[in-house]
Design a protein around this motif. Structure first.
Motif, PDB file in Angstrom:
ATOM      1  N   THR A 147      38.255 -24.621  -9.275  1.00  0.00           N
ATOM      2  CA  THR A 147      36.976 -23.968  -9.009  1.00  0.00           C
ATOM      3  C   THR A 147      35.823 -24.964  -9.093  1.00  0.00           C
ATOM      4  O   THR A 147      34.951 -25.001  -8.213  1.00  0.00           O
ATOM      5  CB  THR A 147      36.769 -22.813 -10.020  1.00  0.00           C
ATOM      6  N   GLN A 148      35.828 -25.796 -10.126  1.00  0.00           N
ATOM      7  CA  GLN A 148      34.726 -26.755 -10.292  1.00  0.00           C
ATOM      8  C   GLN A 148      34.739 -27.815  -9.192  1.00  0.00           C
ATOM      9  O   GLN A 148      33.685 -28.239  -8.706  1.00  0.00           O
ATOM     10  CB  GLN A 148      34.786 -27.413 -11.684  1.00  0.00           C
ATOM     11  N   LEU A 149      35.923 -28.227  -8.791  1.00  0.00           N
ATOM     12  CA  LEU A 149      36.008 -29.234  -7.723  1.00  0.00           C
ATOM     13  C   LEU A 149      35.558 -28.634  -6.387  1.00  0.00           C
ATOM     14  O   LEU A 149      34.817 -29.267  -5.625  1.00  0.00           O
ATOM     15  CB  LEU A 149      37.437 -29.780  -7.638  1.00  0.00           C
ATOM     16  N   SER A 150      35.972 -27.412  -6.107  1.00  0.00           N
ATOM     17  CA  SER A 150      35.523 -26.746  -4.877  1.00  0.00           C
ATOM     18  C   SER A 150      34.006 -26.639  -4.844  1.00  0.00           C
ATOM     19  O   SER A 150      33.379 -26.928  -3.813  1.00  0.00           O
ATOM     20  CB  SER A 150      36.116 -25.330  -4.767  1.00  0.00           C
ATOM     21  N   LEU A 151      33.428 -26.239  -5.961  1.00  0.00           N
ATOM     22  CA  LEU A 151      31.963 -26.113  -6.021  1.00  0.00           C
ATOM     23  C   LEU A 151      31.291 -27.449  -5.739  1.00  0.00           C
ATOM     24  O   LEU A 151      30.288 -27.523  -5.012  1.00  0.00           O
ATOM     25  CB  LEU A 151      31.537 -25.635  -7.414  1.00  0.00           C
ATOM     26  N   ASP A 201      30.814 -14.280   8.860  1.00  0.00           N
ATOM     27  CA  ASP A 201      29.833 -13.362   8.306  1.00  0.00           C
ATOM     28  C   ASP A 201      28.921 -13.087   9.499  1.00  0.00           C
ATOM     29  O   ASP A 201      28.045 -13.887   9.797  1.00  0.00           O
ATOM     30  CB  ASP A 201      29.092 -14.052   7.152  1.00  0.00           C
ATOM     31  N   GLY A 202      29.167 -12.007  10.214  1.00  0.00           N
ATOM     32  CA  GLY A 202      28.493 -11.799  11.504  1.00  0.00           C
ATOM     33  C   GLY A 202      28.873 -12.934  12.445  1.00  0.00           C
ATOM     34  O   GLY A 202      30.053 -13.196  12.659  1.00  0.00           O
ATOM     35  N   GLU A 203      27.857 -13.660  12.947  1.00  0.00           N
ATOM     36  CA  GLU A 203      28.108 -14.772  13.871  1.00  0.00           C
ATOM     37  C   GLU A 203      28.331 -16.093  13.139  1.00  0.00           C
ATOM     38  O   GLU A 203      28.720 -17.090  13.739  1.00  0.00           O
ATOM     39  CB  GLU A 203      26.883 -14.949  14.803  1.00  0.00           C
ATOM     40  N   ASP A 204      28.034 -16.074  11.835  1.00  0.00           N
ATOM     41  CA  ASP A 204      28.057 -17.298  11.043  1.00  0.00           C
ATOM     42  C   ASP A 204      29.497 -17.666  10.671  1.00  0.00           C
ATOM     43  O   ASP A 204      30.199 -16.871  10.035  1.00  0.00           O
ATOM     44  CB  ASP A 204      27.208 -17.033   9.778  1.00  0.00           C
ATOM     45  N   LEU A 205      29.946 -18.838  11.089  1.00  0.00           N
ATOM     46  CA  LEU A 205      31.283 -19.320  10.719  1.00  0.00           C
ATOM     47  C   LEU A 205      31.166 -20.002   9.355  1.00  0.00           C
ATOM     48  O   LEU A 205      30.410 -20.958   9.192  1.00  0.00           O
ATOM     49  CB  LEU A 205      31.803 -20.305  11.769  1.00  0.00           C
ATOM     50  N   VAL A 206      31.914 -19.485   8.387  1.00  0.00           N
ATOM     51  CA  VAL A 206      31.690 -19.864   6.989  1.00  0.00           C
ATOM     52  C   VAL A 206      32.963 -20.463   6.391  1.00  0.00           C
ATOM     53  O   VAL A 206      34.057 -19.918   6.568  1.00  0.00           O
ATOM     54  CB  VAL A 206      31.270 -18.617   6.166  1.00  0.00           C
ATOM     55  N   LEU A 207      32.794 -21.572   5.671  1.00  0.00           N
ATOM     56  CA  LEU A 207      33.911 -22.204   4.955  1.00  0.00           C
ATOM     57  C   LEU A 207      34.189 -21.383   3.698  1.00  0.00           C
ATOM     58  O   LEU A 207      33.285 -21.141   2.898  1.00  0.00           O
ATOM     59  CB  LEU A 207      33.517 -23.644   4.610  1.00  0.00           C
ATOM     60  N   ALA A 208      35.439 -20.954   3.528  1.00  0.00           N
ATOM     61  CA  ALA A 208      35.778 -20.009   2.466  1.00  0.00           C
ATOM     62  C   ALA A 208      36.803 -20.615   1.512  1.00  0.00           C
ATOM     63  O   ALA A 208      37.068 -21.817   1.526  1.00  0.00           O
ATOM     64  CB  ALA A 208      36.310 -18.716   3.081  1.00  0.00           C
ATOM     65  N   ASP A 209      37.353 -19.758   0.672  1.00  0.00           N
ATOM     66  CA  ASP A 209      38.482 -20.078  -0.185  1.00  0.00           C
ATOM     67  C   ASP A 209      38.164 -21.269  -1.098  1.00  0.00           C
ATOM     68  O   ASP A 209      37.137 -21.288  -1.740  1.00  0.00           O
ATOM     69  CB  ASP A 209      39.704 -20.340   0.711  1.00  0.00           C
ATOM     70  N   GLU A 210      39.050 -22.246  -1.159  1.00  0.00           N
ATOM     71  CA  GLU A 210      38.840 -23.455  -1.968  1.00  0.00           C
ATOM     72  C   GLU A 210      38.722 -24.626  -0.998  1.00  0.00           C
ATOM     73  O   GLU A 210      39.231 -24.539   0.117  1.00  0.00           O
ATOM     74  CB  GLU A 210      40.016 -23.687  -2.909  1.00  0.00           C
ATOM     75  N   VAL A 211      38.064 -25.712  -1.432  1.00  0.00           N
ATOM     76  CA  VAL A 211      37.977 -26.870  -0.526  1.00  0.00           C
ATOM     77  C   VAL A 211      38.310 -28.174  -1.224  1.00  0.00           C
ATOM     78  O   VAL A 211      37.829 -28.467  -2.313  1.00  0.00           O
ATOM     79  CB  VAL A 211      36.584 -27.069   0.117  1.00  0.00           C
ATOM     80  N   LEU A 212      39.111 -28.967  -0.523  1.00  0.00           N
ATOM     81  CA  LEU A 212      39.402 -30.346  -0.924  1.00  0.00           C
ATOM     82  C   LEU A 212      39.823 -30.445  -2.386  1.00  0.00           C
ATOM     83  O   LEU A 212      39.337 -31.284  -3.143  1.00  0.00           O
ATOM     84  CB  LEU A 212      38.188 -31.241  -0.607  1.00  0.00           C
TER      85      LEU A 212
END
Ligand code: ATP
Ligand code: MG
Length: 299
Positions: free
Chosen positions: A62-66, A214-225
């Motif tokens: 969680t902290q790394l994703s943030l 989110d509507g038209e907005d393509l959003v990066l979700a979940d966890e990252v890197l």
């Protein structure tokens, strides 16, 4: 067989509706419709959720994703709204809970690869392609690719294996315009991540993102890197032609497939408990990935 050895009972929190118990995360909905994503210390490997947890893993992820979401925000919007715990949430959710925009998730695992290994290498050895993309001759385990590639996979149910698919299949599933945006965002975020990791002595060999609308907005979700979604290799030990040492779950995969574990990953039985030394080594690798990448000390 695969999946959970024993699926955990969700924690009940007044005001939150439990939506889903994923392999690693538990999802809830708040009364105002936000998504609450709680990362557990569960570990998955070979399509199983292992019977042994890795202490602190949920907080590290969680902290790394943030940390990454902030450093990617100029490239792509992300789903995190706040890290403040919902009222009544257990104290031990602190540090591993994200309140997020609830998105219309796209059914595509958006994988970027800058190096060849794993399922990409297996496909390359058969056909000289990865996800239908032709690659040059002479590549081996750990080779750097001429340029990073988008190698999407279809998201599988718990216990099923994600399946590599071609770009055309993605376009059929989500539409040509969305497929184009996914590829563009995946490669842009991978390239940024790879650059930042490289400055810190880590090769970001490949990684997986999930996006939603989110509507038209393509959003990066979940966890990252994170070490769950990525292969991180110590750059000073990189040597193509063999499996690379890594700061991710490869260590656990290697132990599970070693004679020491006594487990047959192609058999019918669930994986065994991890011995304390393997738990400690795995925890240390996750923390080292966090510390190296962020330059911060893991408290
Ligand atoms: P699954 O549980 O679907 O088999 P998984 O094992 O990868 O997949 P986890 O990582 O444990 O699951 O749980 C995270 C789940 O939350 C995933 O299904 C992911 O697609 C979903 N998710 C992540 N971010 C969002 C969001 N902002 N809105 C809706 N769903 C999300
Ligand atoms: Mg996941």
């Amino acid at each position: 067989m695969s999946g959970f050895v024993e699926k955990p009972e969700p924690v009940e929190v007044p005001g939150l509706v439990h939506l889903h118990t994923g392999k690693v995360r538990d999802l809830y909905r708040t009364e105002s419709g936000e998504l609450v994503m709680v990362a557990s210390d569960r570990m998955s490997a070979y399509d199983w959720v292992l019977p042994t947890e890795i202490p602190d893993k949920g907080r590290v992820l969680t902290q790394l994703s943030l940390w990454w979401f902030e450093r990617l925000a100029d490239l792509v919007s992300h789903h995190v709204l706040t890290t403040e715990l919902p009222p009544g949430a257990p104290a031990d959710w602190a540090g591993r809970t994200l309140i997020c925009r609830s998105l219309e998730m796209l059914p595509v695992e958006c994988v970027a690869r800058g190096y060849l290994t794993g399922s990409g290498l297996a496909e390359y050895r058969q056909t000289r392609t990865v996800c239908g993309l032709a690659l040059p001759e002479g590549l081996t385990d750990g080779s750097e690719l001429p340029s990073p590639i988008f190698t999407p996979a279809a998201k599988a149910e718990v216990g099923e294996h994600d399946e590599n698919v071609s770009y055309e299949e993605v376009a059929r599933a989500v539409g040509a315009e969305t497929a184009h945006r996914l590829r563009q965002a995946t490669l842009a975020v991978y390239s940024r991540g790879r650059e930042i990791a490289r400055e810190r002595g880590i090769i970001l060999a490949d990684t997986k993102f999930e996006f939603g609308f989110d509507g038209e907005d393509l959003v990066l979700a979940d966890e990252v890197l994170t070490p769950d979604s990525s292969r991180f290799w110590p750059a000073d030990q990189w040597q193509p032609g063999r499996p690379q040492p890594s700061f991710d779950k490869q260590y656990v995969r290697d132990w599970l497939s070693s004679p020491e574990s006594g487990w047959d990953r192609h058999g019918q039985l669930p994986p065994p408990e991890l011995p304390p030394a393997v738990v400690e080594q795995t925890r240390a690798r996750y923390i080292e990935a966090y510390e190296r990448i962020t330059g911060l000390h893991w408290a």
